[in-house]
Motif scaffolding. Structure first.
Motif, PDB file in Angstrom:
ATOM      1  N   LEU A   1       5.639  -7.064  -7.840  1.00  0.00           N
ATOM      2  CA  LEU A   1       4.776  -5.934  -7.509  1.00  0.00           C
ATOM      3  C   LEU A   1       5.578  -4.990  -6.624  1.00  0.00           C
ATOM      4  O   LEU A   1       5.947  -5.339  -5.502  1.00  0.00           O
ATOM      5  CB  LEU A   1       3.535  -6.430  -6.747  1.00  0.00           C
ATOM      6  CG  LEU A   1       2.523  -5.374  -6.333  1.00  0.00           C
ATOM      7  CD1 LEU A   1       1.867  -4.744  -7.545  1.00  0.00           C
ATOM      8  CD2 LEU A   1       1.453  -5.975  -5.414  1.00  0.00           C
ATOM      9  N   ALA A   2       5.891  -3.812  -7.149  1.00  0.00           N
ATOM     10  CA  ALA A   2       6.644  -2.829  -6.351  1.00  0.00           C
ATOM     11  C   ALA A   2       5.646  -1.810  -5.795  1.00  0.00           C
ATOM     12  O   ALA A   2       4.892  -2.121  -4.888  1.00  0.00           O
ATOM     13  CB  ALA A   2       7.736  -2.207  -7.196  1.00  0.00           C
ATOM     14  N   GLY A   3       5.583  -0.592  -6.368  1.00  0.00           N
ATOM     15  CA  GLY A   3       4.628   0.400  -5.869  1.00  0.00           C
ATOM     16  C   GLY A   3       3.215   0.188  -6.367  1.00  0.00           C
ATOM     17  O   GLY A   3       2.266   0.787  -5.858  1.00  0.00           O
TER      18      GLY A   3
ATOM     19  N   GLN B   1       7.435  -5.709  -1.158  1.00  0.00           N
ATOM     20  CA  GLN B   1       7.488  -4.673  -0.124  1.00  0.00           C
ATOM     21  C   GLN B   1       8.454  -4.964   1.013  1.00  0.00           C
ATOM     22  O   GLN B   1       9.087  -4.055   1.539  1.00  0.00           O
ATOM     23  CB  GLN B   1       6.102  -4.429   0.427  1.00  0.00           C
ATOM     24  CG  GLN B   1       5.892  -2.948   0.579  1.00  0.00           C
ATOM     25  CD  GLN B   1       4.909  -2.644   1.647  1.00  0.00           C
ATOM     26  OE1 GLN B   1       4.392  -3.518   2.326  1.00  0.00           O
ATOM     27  NE2 GLN B   1       4.653  -1.373   1.805  1.00  0.00           N
TER      28      GLN B   1
ATOM     29  N   HIS C   1       5.515   9.037  -3.992  1.00  0.00           N
ATOM     30  CA  HIS C   1       5.887   8.310  -2.777  1.00  0.00           C
ATOM     31  C   HIS C   1       5.806   6.804  -2.962  1.00  0.00           C
ATOM     32  O   HIS C   1       6.364   6.048  -2.176  1.00  0.00           O
ATOM     33  CB  HIS C   1       4.963   8.701  -1.611  1.00  0.00           C
ATOM     34  CG  HIS C   1       5.280  10.041  -1.034  1.00  0.00           C
ATOM     35  ND1 HIS C   1       4.316  10.908  -0.589  1.00  0.00           N
ATOM     36  CD2 HIS C   1       6.463  10.661  -0.826  1.00  0.00           C
ATOM     37  CE1 HIS C   1       4.888  12.009  -0.121  1.00  0.00           C
ATOM     38  NE2 HIS C   1       6.202  11.883  -0.266  1.00  0.00           N
ATOM     39  N   ARG C   2       5.070   6.330  -3.945  1.00  0.00           N
ATOM     40  CA  ARG C   2       4.919   4.885  -4.163  1.00  0.00           C
ATOM     41  C   ARG C   2       5.712   4.408  -5.379  1.00  0.00           C
ATOM     42  O   ARG C   2       6.245   3.297  -5.385  1.00  0.00           O
ATOM     43  CB  ARG C   2       3.450   4.494  -4.396  1.00  0.00           C
ATOM     44  CG  ARG C   2       2.502   4.861  -3.309  1.00  0.00           C
ATOM     45  CD  ARG C   2       2.756   4.174  -1.993  1.00  0.00           C
ATOM     46  NE  ARG C   2       2.516   2.738  -1.979  1.00  0.00           N
ATOM     47  CZ  ARG C   2       2.610   1.980  -0.890  1.00  0.00           C
ATOM     48  NH1 ARG C   2       2.915   2.542   0.267  1.00  0.00           N
ATOM     49  NH2 ARG C   2       2.406   0.691  -0.941  1.00  0.00           N
TER      50      ARG C   2
ATOM     51  N   GLU D   1       3.926   9.218   5.029  1.00  0.00           N
ATOM     52  CA  GLU D   1       3.893   9.798   3.681  1.00  0.00           C
ATOM     53  C   GLU D   1       2.465   9.814   3.148  1.00  0.00           C
ATOM     54  O   GLU D   1       1.750   8.811   3.267  1.00  0.00           O
ATOM     55  CB  GLU D   1       4.749   8.962   2.719  1.00  0.00           C
ATOM     56  CG  GLU D   1       6.235   9.003   3.016  1.00  0.00           C
ATOM     57  CD  GLU D   1       7.051   8.138   2.046  1.00  0.00           C
ATOM     58  OE1 GLU D   1       8.197   8.511   1.772  1.00  0.00           O
ATOM     59  OE2 GLU D   1       6.554   7.095   1.578  1.00  0.00           O
ATOM     60  N   ALA D   2       2.080  10.948   2.532  1.00  0.00           N
ATOM     61  CA  ALA D   2       0.743  11.018   1.931  1.00  0.00           C
ATOM     62  C   ALA D   2       0.723  10.178   0.661  1.00  0.00           C
ATOM     63  O   ALA D   2       1.558  10.363  -0.227  1.00  0.00           O
ATOM     64  CB  ALA D   2       0.401  12.466   1.608  1.00  0.00           C
ATOM     65  N   VAL D   3      -0.210   9.248   0.585  1.00  0.00           N
ATOM     66  CA  VAL D   3      -0.321   8.354  -0.577  1.00  0.00           C
ATOM     67  C   VAL D   3      -1.795   8.202  -0.931  1.00  0.00           C
ATOM     68  O   VAL D   3      -2.665   8.453  -0.103  1.00  0.00           O
ATOM     69  CB  VAL D   3       0.293   6.968  -0.277  1.00  0.00           C
ATOM     70  CG1 VAL D   3       1.791   7.075  -0.023  1.00  0.00           C
ATOM     71  CG2 VAL D   3      -0.386   6.321   0.922  1.00  0.00           C
TER      72      VAL D   3
ATOM     73  N   GLN E   1       0.152  -4.574   1.069  1.00  0.00           N
ATOM     74  CA  GLN E   1       1.242  -3.615   1.224  1.00  0.00           C
ATOM     75  C   GLN E   1       1.082  -2.690   2.433  1.00  0.00           C
ATOM     76  O   GLN E   1       1.889  -1.778   2.616  1.00  0.00           O
ATOM     77  CB  GLN E   1       1.447  -2.814  -0.053  1.00  0.00           C
ATOM     78  CG  GLN E   1       1.956  -3.707  -1.197  1.00  0.00           C
ATOM     79  CD  GLN E   1       2.543  -2.934  -2.341  1.00  0.00           C
ATOM     80  OE1 GLN E   1       2.159  -1.801  -2.591  1.00  0.00           O
ATOM     81  NE2 GLN E   1       3.470  -3.555  -3.068  1.00  0.00           N
TER      82      GLN E   1
END
Ligand SMILES: Cc1cc2nc3c(=O)[nH]c(=O)nc-3n(C[C@@H](O)[C@@H](O)[C@H](O)COP(=O)(O)OP(=O)(O)OC[C@H]3O[C@@H](n4cnc5c(N)ncnc54)[C@H](O)[C@@H]3O)c2cc1C
Ligand code: FES
Ligand code: FES
Lengths: 296, 159
Positions: free
Chosen positions: A34-36, A59, A113-114, B54-56, B65
């Motif tokens: 699981l990355a972003g 993460q 960003h993710r 950061e905007a997410v 996470q």
């Protein structure tokens, strides 16, 4: 009250070594990286699927694997580098303007960003936007398991629709762009989609090459997405134009080659005929360029 | 699982299932309701908050996470006398950028997240529109929102 996912199984290793050991010791249990999460979690959060997959949360590998850097051989993109990280690397974006072109049309700032580059490639969608760019730049995947590392060229990485060569105990460690195109004076990325951003491509195309003052092309590489089960190079067209001018004979030949090698499908987003016509037009638009520096 | 995070400047330790969404933790477990749930699939930006600056989109981020992260919501900006927020607020009021207001908290967080990047240069209108790519405004007030952001940036680049 929203769903709590009380039964979901997630393991968070502290570093890459621990992650690879964990995968080796838990083979056949179905653990997935699981990355972003921007692909992985959508079926659960949006479509309401039960979270049956046990997730290996990467993460805490960010300090090790979130980087974009130039080496003597090319650029290295760590497995946890995001699309935003690519855009923030001026050296990479100035060396290869198609990287920036692509990222600007990739999802939205918040998703960028993710979303990781590695997750995008591992997801193996034919509609990936970064895939054609990295194919055109002849990128390689560096992967690892507990026993060691190996390199696979990107065009050998996908084995079919949503399938890759990665074994269940293997992780992508980095994506490498070799220094091969530093002299290219033409490049292009185009995404055909209902909106300029934040929508899935109906098809996309990345191309790079060098054209001399007489109009002769060399080192041409063209890659297309949504034109078959995996993103792919148009190798026959590349060979046909190599050391040639893109005259009418060459144009007809390229068109015929695209029609005999691409395999677009008809789905709810576009027909196969539409995709074929648009792909042919995009490839011609690139090869029609006049001499001089031309990156768009 | 136990997660530790800093929310709007306060250290918090929560016991939550690992895939619980950040948006649900904020709204239901902590009562921070400025971030909204629009689409729940990363398309509309109504749920945007800052994670480590950061905007997410909080509708796609699992609890596991955010362990060890710094979270800022609109409530946090509002109570910390954030100058950038005050200026954006003023610019939005001047241009009537907010109609029903549902999309605005997310848009504010996206703008705030880009603040350091934007403050030293004047991005083009096209770039500002690109910034809004991940936001849906059902009142379709995009023109006013774009004008508000451009005004805000003009104010920002004054000494
Ligand atoms: C609203 C929205 C808009 C989008 N728009 C676009 C777009 O315009 N263009 C586009 O191309 N994509 C788009 N996407 C998809 C894009 O966000 C993903 O493809 C993303 O890049 C995947 O990266 P991730 O880090 O989120 O991966 P994850 O979702 O965490 O993982 C994706 C897959 O890769 C595997 N994986 C992840 N990391 C590794 C690793 N290191 N080694 C081995 N396997 C790994 C996971 O197991 C999983 O199967 C969009 C998604 C959303 C939600
Ligand atoms: S609710 Fe998160 S992006 Fe729409
Ligand atoms: S102001 Fe109503 S949704 Fe944007």
């Amino acid at each position: 009250m929203s769903r709590t996912f009380a039964d979901a199984k997630v393991h968070t290793p502290a570093n890459l070594e621990e992650a690879l050991d964990f995968l080796a010791n838990h083979a056949n249990e179905g653990w997935k990286p699981l990355a972003g999460g921007t692909d992985a979690l959508v079926p659960i959060y949006r479509d309401g699927a039960e979270p049956t997959t046990p997730w290996l949360n990467l993460q805490k590998l960010r300090p090790e694997l979130r980087f974009v850097r130039r080496t003597s051989n090319g650029f290295e993109i760590g497995a946890l580098a995001t699309i935003s990280d690519l855009m923030a690397n001026r050296d990479l974006c100035e060396t290869y303007p198609i990287v920036r072109q692509c990222c600007q049309h990739f999802a939205s700032p918040a998703i960028r960003h993710r979303a990781t580059v590695a997750g995008n490639l591992a997801n193996a969608s034919p509609a990936s936007d970064i895939a054609p760019v990295l194919l055109a730049l002849e990128a390689e995947i560096e992967s690892a398991n507990h026993a060691g590392r190996r390199f696979v060229t990107l065009d050998a990485f996908w084995t079919g629709y949503k399938a890759t060569v990665l074994a269940p105990d293997e992780l992508i460690v980095s994506v490498r762009i070799p220094h091969r195109d530093l002299a290219a004076n033409a490049s292009m990325f185009r995404k055909v989609a209902p909106r300029a951003s934040n929508s899935i491509a109906l098809l996309n195309c990345a191309a790079i090459g060098t054209r001399d003052s007489a109009g002769t092309w060399t080192n041409v590489r063209i890659a297309l997405g949504c034109m078959g089960p995996v993103p792919m190079r148009a190798r026959k067209v590349e060979s046909a134009v190599e050391d040639h001018r893109f005259d009418d004979t060459c144009r007809e030949e390229a068109k015929a080659l695209l029609q005999s090698t691409l395999r677009p499908i008809t789905d709810y987003r576009a027909t196969a005929e539409y995709r074929m016509l648009a792909a042919t037009n995009l490839v011609s638009a690139f090869l029609d360029r006049t001499a001089g520096n031309w990156h768009s | 699982m136990k997660i530790q995070m800093n929310v709007n400047g306060q250290e918090r330790i929560l016991d939550v299932p690992p895939l619980r969404r950040l948006i649900d933790i904020l709204r239901e477990d902590m009562g921070l309701v400025a971030a909204k749930i629009g689409c729940g699939e990363g398309e509309c930006g109504a749920c945007n908050v800052l994670v480590d600056g950061e905007a997410v989109s909080a509708c796609l981020i699992p609890a596991v996470q955010i362990d060890g992260c710094r979270i800022v919501t609109l409530e946090g900006l509002a109570t910390s006398n954030d100058d950038a927020l005050a200026a954006l607020h003023g610019a939005f009021l001047e241009h009537d950028a907010s109609q029903c207001g549902a999309c605005i908290p997310g848009i504010v967080m996206t703008c705030r997240g880009m603040f350091d990047d934007l403050r030293n240069r004047r991005p083009s209108e096209a770039e500002v529109r690109g910034l809004l790519a991940g936001h849906l405004c059902r009142c379709t007030g995009y023109e006013a929102i774009v004008r508000g952001i451009l005004k805000w940036l003009e104010m920002k680049s004054e000494p």
